[in-house]
Design an enzyme around this catalytic site. Sequence first.
Site, mmCIF file in Angstrom:
data_model
loop_
_atom_site.group_PDB
_atom_site.id
_atom_site.type_symbol
_atom_site.label_atom_id
_atom_site.label_comp_id
_atom_site.label_asym_id
_atom_site.label_seq_id
_atom_site.Cartn_x
_atom_site.Cartn_y
_atom_site.Cartn_z
ATOM 1 C CB CYS A 1 -1.006 -0.009 1.184
ATOM 2 S SG CYS A 1 -1.697 1.503 1.354
ATOM 3 C CB CYS B 1 -1.565 4.722 4.278
ATOM 4 S SG CYS B 1 -1.427 4.880 6.160
ATOM 5 C CB SER B 2 -0.718 0.918 6.685
ATOM 6 O OG SER B 2 -2.046 1.399 7.201
ATOM 7 C CB CYS B 3 -4.940 -0.330 2.265
ATOM 8 S SG CYS B 3 -5.798 1.235 2.839
#
Lengths: 94, 197
Positions: free
Chosen positions: B105, B108-110
Amino acid sequence: MSRINDVGGMVGFPAIVEEPDEPAFHADWEAHVLALNAALIRRGVYNLDEFRDAIERMPPEAYLASSYYEKWFTAITTLLAEKGVATPEELAGA
Amino acid sequence: MSGDHHGSSAISERVRHVEALLEERGLVDAGEIDRRIDEFLAGGSPANGARIAARAWVDDGFRDRLLADANAAIRGVGLSMAGGLQEQRLKVVANTDDEHNVVVCTLCSCYPIALLGPSPAWYKSEAYRSRVVRDPRGVLAEFGLELPADVRISVWDASAESRYMVVPRRPDGTDGMSEEELAGLVTRKGLIGTAAV
């Protein structure tokens, strides 16, 4: 214009560090930040997109200097102040 | 504790202060915070992703359904992408002899927490997010995964609404193994694509 979170393809970052047997949280406060955010979203104080936006509009230097859950906490306090839930002074404990 | 988490006690004080303030204003209660932490920790595990991968290895029909419509296919085995704040679209991609897949991602951090559990810090790091899209082969080599030059690498960039999971290649010499034994071979990194299995 892309913001600092849009790091895909950017050069200059260091090697990737893997942490063996990494815990889900590195300290209790990280778990509390995650839970606070979920509680505030469920309660409609702000929504998930506003939360992401609040992380993404952090000043680049602060963004890059912050750990993952530090970014979350910055976003939470930014939104609480903007939504009028508490003043920045109250949030900082001043 | 890693260097990423410096100043831990100062921020711990600040978080406690904000939490107390919100409790005072009736926006959260202490029981709710503990409950949400427990929910998060119980909400997903790489054992779920491993079970899906093993099923895809032994059942071609399931594999086809999984690659065509992953949300529906995982519902069929009692899993769901609707456990978080919103239902997320899931796309599952399968490694073959010719193609390797890896997930990131960049923004970010999906991440499919329901299928993989909480994400590792490296997945959320700017280092991984910036580099794996520019030089996937080099990054995979740093993880110890040296792919032959003729294996094509596809990098899947997750977003707020779409999550990805990789089905690793079934290892050679596993013909006699049960589905459960096969699931035991699958690692979190294999499901992200930074390990072979």
